[in-house]
Design a protein around this motif. Structure first.
Motif, PDB file in Angstrom:
ATOM      1  N   GLY A 195      44.950  63.536  63.175  1.00  0.00           N
ATOM      2  CA  GLY A 195      43.776  62.992  62.474  1.00  0.00           C
ATOM      3  C   GLY A 195      44.130  61.848  61.540  1.00  0.00           C
ATOM      4  N   ILE A 196      45.328  61.932  60.948  1.00  0.00           N
ATOM      5  CA  ILE A 196      45.758  60.899  60.001  1.00  0.00           C
ATOM      6  C   ILE A 196      47.265  61.054  59.790  1.00  0.00           C
ATOM      7  N   TYR A 197      47.919  59.952  59.425  1.00  0.00           N
ATOM      8  CA  TYR A 197      49.388  59.944  59.329  1.00  0.00           C
ATOM      9  C   TYR A 197      49.836  59.523  57.929  1.00  0.00           C
ATOM     10  N   VAL A 198      50.985  60.053  57.528  1.00  0.00           N
ATOM     11  CA  VAL A 198      51.500  59.632  56.217  1.00  0.00           C
ATOM     12  C   VAL A 198      53.026  59.609  56.209  1.00  0.00           C
ATOM     13  N   LEU A 199      53.541  58.554  55.561  1.00  0.00           N
ATOM     14  CA  LEU A 199      54.970  58.423  55.313  1.00  0.00           C
ATOM     15  C   LEU A 199      55.215  58.834  53.867  1.00  0.00           C
ATOM     16  N   ILE A 200      56.046  59.826  53.681  1.00  0.00           N
ATOM     17  CA  ILE A 200      56.400  60.255  52.330  1.00  0.00           C
ATOM     18  C   ILE A 200      57.826  59.828  52.071  1.00  0.00           C
ATOM     19  N   GLU A 201      58.059  59.267  50.891  1.00  0.00           N
ATOM     20  CA  GLU A 201      59.430  58.895  50.553  1.00  0.00           C
ATOM     21  C   GLU A 201      59.795  59.546  49.231  1.00  0.00           C
ATOM     22  N   THR A 202      61.001  60.028  49.140  1.00  0.00           N
ATOM     23  CA  THR A 202      61.447  60.669  47.914  1.00  0.00           C
ATOM     24  C   THR A 202      62.784  60.077  47.480  1.00  0.00           C
ATOM     25  N   GLY A 203      62.966  59.967  46.165  1.00  0.00           N
ATOM     26  CA  GLY A 203      64.209  59.415  45.624  1.00  0.00           C
ATOM     27  C   GLY A 203      64.877  60.425  44.717  1.00  0.00           C
ATOM     28  N   GLN A 228      53.345  67.603  42.916  1.00  0.00           N
ATOM     29  CA  GLN A 228      53.772  68.753  42.136  1.00  0.00           C
ATOM     30  C   GLN A 228      55.230  69.115  42.430  1.00  0.00           C
ATOM     31  N   GLY A 229      55.563  69.112  43.709  1.00  0.00           N
ATOM     32  CA  GLY A 229      56.903  69.553  44.091  1.00  0.00           C
ATOM     33  C   GLY A 229      57.987  68.523  43.821  1.00  0.00           C
ATOM     34  N   MET A 230      57.622  67.260  43.858  1.00  0.00           N
ATOM     35  CA  MET A 230      58.648  66.209  43.725  1.00  0.00           C
ATOM     36  C   MET A 230      58.612  65.513  42.380  1.00  0.00           C
ATOM     37  N   GLY A 231      57.504  65.607  41.692  1.00  0.00           N
ATOM     38  CA  GLY A 231      57.400  64.938  40.392  1.00  0.00           C
ATOM     39  C   GLY A 231      57.745  63.473  40.536  1.00  0.00           C
ATOM     40  N   SER A 232      58.573  62.977  39.639  1.00  0.00           N
ATOM     41  CA  SER A 232      58.875  61.551  39.643  1.00  0.00           C
ATOM     42  C   SER A 232      59.803  61.165  40.785  1.00  0.00           C
ATOM     43  N   ALA A 233      60.232  62.137  41.591  1.00  0.00           N
ATOM     44  CA  ALA A 233      61.046  61.777  42.752  1.00  0.00           C
ATOM     45  C   ALA A 233      60.182  61.247  43.904  1.00  0.00           C
ATOM     46  N   LEU A 234      58.858  61.423  43.814  1.00  0.00           N
ATOM     47  CA  LEU A 234      57.967  60.915  44.862  1.00  0.00           C
ATOM     48  C   LEU A 234      57.858  59.400  44.719  1.00  0.00           C
ATOM     49  N   THR A 235      58.391  58.658  45.663  1.00  0.00           N
ATOM     50  CA  THR A 235      58.381  57.197  45.525  1.00  0.00           C
ATOM     51  C   THR A 235      57.390  56.481  46.448  1.00  0.00           C
ATOM     52  N   SER A 236      56.953  57.118  47.513  1.00  0.00           N
ATOM     53  CA  SER A 236      55.930  56.494  48.371  1.00  0.00           C
ATOM     54  C   SER A 236      55.058  57.568  49.017  1.00  0.00           C
ATOM     55  N   PHE A 237      53.789  57.224  49.193  1.00  0.00           N
ATOM     56  CA  PHE A 237      52.870  58.083  49.937  1.00  0.00           C
ATOM     57  C   PHE A 237      51.953  57.117  50.683  1.00  0.00           C
ATOM     58  N   GLU A 238      52.428  56.685  51.835  1.00  0.00           N
ATOM     59  CA  GLU A 238      51.804  55.593  52.586  1.00  0.00           C
ATOM     60  C   GLU A 238      51.002  56.152  53.754  1.00  0.00           C
ATOM     61  N   VAL A 239      49.693  55.991  53.676  1.00  0.00           N
ATOM     62  CA  VAL A 239      48.818  56.609  54.664  1.00  0.00           C
ATOM     63  C   VAL A 239      48.401  55.606  55.740  1.00  0.00           C
ATOM     64  N   MET A 240      48.352  56.072  56.978  1.00  0.00           N
ATOM     65  CA  MET A 240      47.866  55.237  58.088  1.00  0.00           C
ATOM     66  C   MET A 240      46.787  55.994  58.848  1.00  0.00           C
ATOM     67  N   TRP A 241      45.621  55.404  58.927  1.00  0.00           N
ATOM     68  CA  TRP A 241      44.557  56.003  59.731  1.00  0.00           C
ATOM     69  C   TRP A 241      44.853  55.725  61.210  1.00  0.00           C
ATOM     70  N   PRO A 242      44.274  56.536  62.117  1.00  0.00           N
ATOM     71  CA  PRO A 242      44.503  56.285  63.551  1.00  0.00           C
ATOM     72  C   PRO A 242      44.120  54.862  63.952  1.00  0.00           C
ATOM     73  N   SER A 243      43.080  54.307  63.325  1.00  0.00           N
ATOM     74  CA  SER A 243      42.685  52.933  63.664  1.00  0.00           C
ATOM     75  C   SER A 243      43.905  52.015  63.570  1.00  0.00           C
ATOM     76  N   PHE A 244      44.654  52.149  62.502  1.00  0.00           N
ATOM     77  CA  PHE A 244      45.833  51.312  62.284  1.00  0.00           C
ATOM     78  C   PHE A 244      47.000  51.756  63.167  1.00  0.00           C
ATOM     79  N   TYR A 245      47.300  53.051  63.115  1.00  0.00           N
ATOM     80  CA  TYR A 245      48.499  53.570  63.787  1.00  0.00           C
ATOM     81  C   TYR A 245      48.421  53.378  65.299  1.00  0.00           C
ATOM     82  N   ASP A 246      47.285  53.697  65.869  1.00  0.00           N
ATOM     83  CA  ASP A 246      47.142  53.577  67.325  1.00  0.00           C
ATOM     84  C   ASP A 246      47.161  52.118  67.758  1.00  0.00           C
ATOM     85  N   PHE A 247      46.493  51.266  66.997  1.00  0.00           N
ATOM     86  CA  PHE A 247      46.448  49.848  67.354  1.00  0.00           C
ATOM     87  C   PHE A 247      47.854  49.243  67.335  1.00  0.00           C
ATOM     88  N   MET A 248      48.588  49.484  66.254  1.00  0.00           N
ATOM     89  CA  MET A 248      49.894  48.844  66.119  1.00  0.00           C
ATOM     90  C   MET A 248      50.886  49.396  67.147  1.00  0.00           C
TER      91      MET A 248
END
Lengths: 463, 463
Positions: free
Chosen positions: A276-284, A240-260
């Motif tokens: 509980g869970i992690y996310v990388l947000i990218e905006t353009g 809602q806040g970024m509209g088409s400027a939102l370019t990535s929403f990459e989620v990592m569960w602890p299983s992945f994040y902690d292991f790597m």
């Protein structure tokens, strides 16, 4: 018969046809991990007319023919067929036209994705498709498989980047639909049939691609959220806040994040506390200040609402790279985990949290030492899951793991393939994602276009 | 046979089937301007199952059946066929689900476009498709014709707003592909076949639509440019400077602008001096200041470069409305011009200036009193052209005008239909925009799905 066929190939296609030991090893397989296959012949055409000749001969002699692009597919779709012809588009490589008024580029099918990206940037425009294999994959394969990748949430799948195609159909007919217009409703939009059909309906030889305005600078933020429902609120708010400027929403569960982060000493954890869970947000946005302002607004609202527990807004390119390094460490799987069973599934976003918990738990019940890492382009409903059972060594229970995972996905109305396609590897499971009526209609279309079933025979579906 | 068929319809579909004088007049025609036709029967199903029964019976008795939506099409595609069945989706009207996490909406095919737009706004989202007939047209028709409209440059054609479809194919089989995921590469993307095929391959009964983040406020500017090449430079610069914030680029040639402002006293001319060509630019930034800043930047660069001679940035909603009023005065044609020959063509943007000059001049040579008005969504390569020969009165030389215009378009590699479709009206000219190989492939697909040729028989193509 085979002898006659080989003679015909030689007569009409030499010196661009190869047999036996003259076929380089790299044409024996794609990245799907199946065993390599030496085809009866390899054709490396330089022109669409040679592609046409190849298909005409294969159709006449009823010999299977497997189109090949960059061979980076993960589903076995470009693996040759024994006693069949491999038809590589690698020599049909080149950019034929860039039209900066229409914002289009006309290319040959064998042109690498990264070459197209670079050319677009050179003329002040931008090609919206991007994936890890950008230097090896070619546009014909990207289109034949409707590739996804890193920018789908903003720019769409490969399908949305195509305006026109030239295709050769199984009887050798060349169908030129090199449309350059954004709007064209004069009859059926034939290109849609070929995009994403994994080389089973026609061979793509040329494409008119749609270019975009060059996006301004990108900026990222990394968040720790208390749980999946909070993450969903953050996604809604970011959209809602970024509209088409939102370019990535990459989620990592602890299983992945902690292991790597545990296994790779170069990776830095962004927070002291676990979340509980992690996310990388990218905006353009259009410039650095706008990016920062957009991210700050979304994050401050989310922190206040409790959807985000902690967040990092990197202040240098170096720090941004560090954050993305965790997400991009997936290329290290091979070294870290041994033999994998890997998934590229899609499911309604709101169900993703429950499904990941369910699958990770069921894996542990069935194989107590199971490693199951979950992450994905959740903004596109796309979940990746990578599994290994250490105690199983080289004898991983691929089939059992697959049935467990696909079972959960099918129950939620998800798809067994979000972006990698069906090829050979996922064909036995296609019925989990598609109804009998859909499968029958696919078969009807296949037979209408390829009555002798010569084109990528046995891939995607059986007819 | 007919008697038997009527009995079967009655038996399986009463009270939702109508005959003869019980068929309301509004089902006798669409907006294509051809003469009305009273069909043998009208079916107004309430369920997908009833659509299935209708097709099954029509297929069994080999009776043509014409799907009808809001009947606002301009190509005669929904006009009934004598001795055929009209199948109206008007009672399958309703929104079944809104998923704010996935940003999707599931609707029945007979739901009006404006109802969908309003519902999306109600939940804080946005549906990207918009056209003048929004209150009368329905989504099933929008999808069957791949409608375009006002926001294509930013949000794309109807096709790009669909994630899943439920379709009934000619033998009555219901094919449910109600996918909600942005990424789904599990087998052929069947919906693409039905979108834009104008009801000749299947009847759309339900759709999963893709919603967008609500765009922020819009702002407009109106420019006078010295000539078409300058306008192209302005388009490139606007695309580059605004990126996805560019929502409209509506061009008006003097033929159109002078005629409309001369005839309609309520329309205000924006400039004292005449200019070579006019354009309305609309931008959708995140807020009013950003919009203004974006427009000011693009315009000041363009003024400096000489691409724009004069520009107006309206400072109130009232002034904005005044600027758009000229572009939207097209609904007044009927009153102002008498009988029309109207075109919706597409062509490579860079050729549009030359082609308009050529067509307008050729019209005057052939018919000295000819009125030919040119305007269009030039950012989408879409040109509209409206012609009247006053001296010809009610006996307009439609065929000659059409051949003159389509001749120019075909020579430039353009399309005879950018957004309105082919239907009946443009069918004789389809071969000007598509190759024999393309037409043969379309016919092959049509026969594969509809071997008895019952579905919208004779529309788009003959098989």
């Amino acid at each position: 018969m085979t002898h006659e066929f080989i003679q015909a190939l030689q007569r009409e296609l030499a010196p661009d046809v190869f047999f036996g030991e003259d076929i380089p090893v790299r044409f024996h397989n794609d990245w799907g991990g199946l065993s390599p296959v030496i085809p009866l012949a390899l054709v490396r055409p330089r022109t669409t007319e040679q592609v046409s000749v190849t298909l005409r001969l294969c159709n006449e002699f009823k010999v299977p023919v497997v189109p090949q692009g960059g061979l980076t597919g993960l589903a076995g779709g470009a693996r040759p067929i024994e006693n069949g012809v491999a038809l590589s588009l690698d020599r049909m490589n080149g950019i034929e036209e860039v039209d900066t008024v229409m914002a289009t580029m006309t290319v040959l099918a064998g042109t690498p994705l990264s070459v197209i990206q670079a050319k677009a940037e050179e003329v002040g425009l931008f090609f919206g498709l991007d994936l890890g294999a950008r230097d090896s994959c070619v546009i014909g394969g990207n289109l034949a498989t409707n590739a996804g990748g890193n920018r789908v949430i903003r720019f769409g799948m490969a399908r949305e980047h195509v305006l026109g195609l030239e295709v050769v159909v199984p009887d050798g007919t060349i169908v030129r639909s090199l449309n350059k217009m954004l709007k064209n409703n004069a009859g059926y939009d034939l290109k849609q049939l070929f995009i994403g059909s994994e080389g089973t309906l026609g061979v793509i030889t040329r494409a008119v691609l749609r270019l975009q305005a060059k996006p301004a600078e990108l900026a990222s933020a990394f968040c720790g959220c208390p749980d999946f429902p909070s993450l969903l609120e953050l996604l809604k708010s970011a959209r809602q806040g970024m509209g088409s400027a939102l370019t990535s929403f990459e989620v990592m569960w602890p299983s992945f994040y902690d292991f790597m982060t545990g296994k790779l000493p170069d990776l830095r954890r962004a927070f002291k506390e676990p979340h509980g869970i992690y996310v990388l947000i990218e905006t353009g946005g259009r410039n650095a200040e706008e990016n920062r302002a957009l991210l700050e607004q979304v994050l401050s609202d989310a922190l206040e609402a409790g959807w985000v527990s902690d967040a990092v807004l990197p202040s240098s390119e170096r720090e941004t790279k560090d954050l993305w390094a965790v997400r991009e460490s997936v290329s290290e799987y091979g070294k870290l985990m041994g033999p994998l069973t890997a998934f590229d599934v899609g499911l309604p976003t709101s169900a993703a949290g429950r499904v990941v918990d369910e699958i990770e738990a069921a894996m542990k019940v069935r194989w107590p030492d199971a490693i199951a890492l979950s992450y994905g382009h959740i903004g596109d409903s796309n979940l990746h899951l990578v599994c290994n059972i250490p105690s199983a060594g080289n004898d991983q229970p691929h089939k059992e793991i697959t049935e467990l995972v696909f079972g959960s996905i099918a129950r939620e109305g998800g798809t067994i393939s979000a972006e990698h396609g069906i090829g050979l590897l996922k064909k036995p499971y296609l019925k989990l994602s598609r109804t009998p009526e859909e499968l029958a209609l696919m078969a009807r279309i296949k037979l209408a276009l390829d009555p002798n079933n010569i084109l990528n025979t046995g891939k995607v579906l059986s007819v």
